[in-house]
Design a protein around this motif. Sequence first.
Motif, PDB file in Angstrom:
ATOM      1  N   GLU A  74       0.999  -1.182  -0.022  1.00 50.32           N
ATOM      2  CA  GLU A  74      -0.011  -0.098  -0.026  1.00 50.32           C
ATOM      3  C   GLU A  74       0.792   1.292   0.086  1.00 50.32           C
ATOM      4  N   ASP A  75       1.674   1.296   1.171  1.00 48.90           N
ATOM      5  CA  ASP A  75       2.607   2.600   1.064  1.00 48.90           C
ATOM      6  C   ASP A  75       3.731   2.796  -0.210  1.00 48.90           C
ATOM      7  N   ILE A  76       4.229   1.770  -0.514  1.00 49.01           N
ATOM      8  CA  ILE A  76       5.201   1.821  -1.649  1.00 49.01           C
ATOM      9  C   ILE A  76       4.392   2.325  -3.089  1.00 49.01           C
ATOM     10  N   PHE A 101      13.037   6.545  -6.034  1.00 50.33           N
ATOM     11  CA  PHE A 101      13.405   6.958  -4.507  1.00 50.33           C
ATOM     12  C   PHE A 101      12.535   7.115  -3.564  1.00 50.33           C
ATOM     13  N   CYS A 102      11.263   7.794  -4.033  1.00 49.29           N
ATOM     14  CA  CYS A 102      10.214   8.029  -3.301  1.00 49.29           C
ATOM     15  C   CYS A 102       9.881   6.665  -2.628  1.00 49.29           C
ATOM     16  N   MET A 103       9.536   5.775  -3.698  1.00 50.70           N
ATOM     17  CA  MET A 103       9.053   4.142  -3.397  1.00 50.70           C
ATOM     18  C   MET A 103       9.859   3.843  -2.235  1.00 50.70           C
ATOM     19  N   TYR A 104      11.311   3.721  -2.520  1.00 50.79           N
ATOM     20  CA  TYR A 104      12.252   3.258  -1.626  1.00 50.79           C
ATOM     21  C   TYR A 104      12.164   3.832  -0.289  1.00 50.79           C
ATOM     22  N   LEU A 105      11.995   5.272  -0.140  1.00 53.41           N
ATOM     23  CA  LEU A 105      11.714   5.841   0.928  1.00 53.41           C
ATOM     24  C   LEU A 105      10.512   5.274   1.972  1.00 53.41           C
ATOM     25  N   ALA A 106       9.381   5.081   1.205  1.00 55.95           N
ATOM     26  CA  ALA A 106       8.453   4.807   1.624  1.00 55.95           C
ATOM     27  C   ALA A 106       8.490   3.142   2.303  1.00 55.95           C
ATOM     28  N   TYR A 107       9.259   2.461   1.619  1.00 59.00           N
ATOM     29  CA  TYR A 107       9.786   1.014   2.323  1.00 59.00           C
ATOM     30  C   TYR A 107      10.683   1.232   3.442  1.00 59.00           C
ATOM     31  N   LYS A 156      12.018  13.468   9.569  1.00 62.08           N
ATOM     32  CA  LYS A 156      11.159  14.312   8.669  1.00 62.08           C
ATOM     33  C   LYS A 156      11.149  13.986   6.903  1.00 62.08           C
ATOM     34  N   THR A 157      12.385  13.377   6.547  1.00 59.88           N
ATOM     35  CA  THR A 157      12.393  13.113   5.512  1.00 59.88           C
ATOM     36  C   THR A 157      11.685  11.878   4.952  1.00 59.88           C
ATOM     37  N   LEU A 158      11.673  10.996   6.059  1.00 60.52           N
ATOM     38  CA  LEU A 158      10.964   9.717   6.043  1.00 60.52           C
ATOM     39  C   LEU A 158       9.520   9.884   6.111  1.00 60.52           C
ATOM     40  N   ILE A 159       8.956  10.782   6.814  1.00 64.51           N
ATOM     41  CA  ILE A 159       7.479  11.284   6.813  1.00 64.51           C
ATOM     42  C   ILE A 159       6.942  11.734   5.729  1.00 64.51           C
ATOM     43  N   GLU A 160       8.005  12.896   5.200  1.00 61.77           N
ATOM     44  CA  GLU A 160       7.438  13.471   3.908  1.00 61.77           C
ATOM     45  C   GLU A 160       7.741  12.611   2.654  1.00 61.77           C
ATOM     46  N   GLY A 161       8.685  11.597   2.626  1.00 60.88           N
ATOM     47  CA  GLY A 161       8.902  10.783   1.693  1.00 60.88           C
ATOM     48  C   GLY A 161       9.491  11.201   0.451  1.00 60.88           C
TER      49      GLY A 161
END
Length: 210
Positions: free
Chosen positions: A75-77, A85-91, A202-207
């Motif tokens: 769901e998140d990815i 990279f946004c997909m990876y940060l979601a993981y 903050k970076t992880l939350i914002e993605g």
Amino acid sequence: MQNTQTKSGLERRDWIEAARGLLISGGIQTVTLRRIAAQLGVTTGAYYTHFANLEELLEGLRADWMARNSAPFHEDILKAGPDGFCMYLAYVRIIALEERFSPTYDAAFRAWAQVSPESAAVLKEAERKRIEILVSVFTALGFDPERAQTRANVAYFTQLGYNTLQLGETREDRLMRIPYYVEVESGRKDLLKLTSPEEVLKTLIEGHVE
């Protein structure tokens, strides 16, 4: 499955949640009808309003694990896409913040799978899907199929090892190491410029990286 409510005020999910707590705290051997009923403060007779037998409850517990501990990966990815990279940060956010994923629930389920063919089959399918979605992440990052598969395996196996070892890192230490894990797994250095746990969080939350 429908959550019918009885005069006791309990619903199907209440029994499953109680079973989940017992599984995590004491293993599958503690998930008995008597103990679940005692934890809920009712008689065992109330159980049969919702379930025909214990195996039906265990099947519900397997579905609960899939919904709580495996579905969030997809769901998140997928929600973060299509930027790799946004997909990876979601993981990373899922496994690091542990808000949508519980390592203790995962460990308890893995132990259950050692003695239950039904649970082992569920675990195998969940892991196949987790690695499959990671392959799509690394593919989106620009890696060829073989490298995407290998990096997906490394990322997943690393997380399994981390959870198994229970290193006891502080939250701050773990956050500060994330940029280096990101570099090793994805080849991206974007997070290395972050200098505090708060910035990483903050970076992880914002993605994404500003």
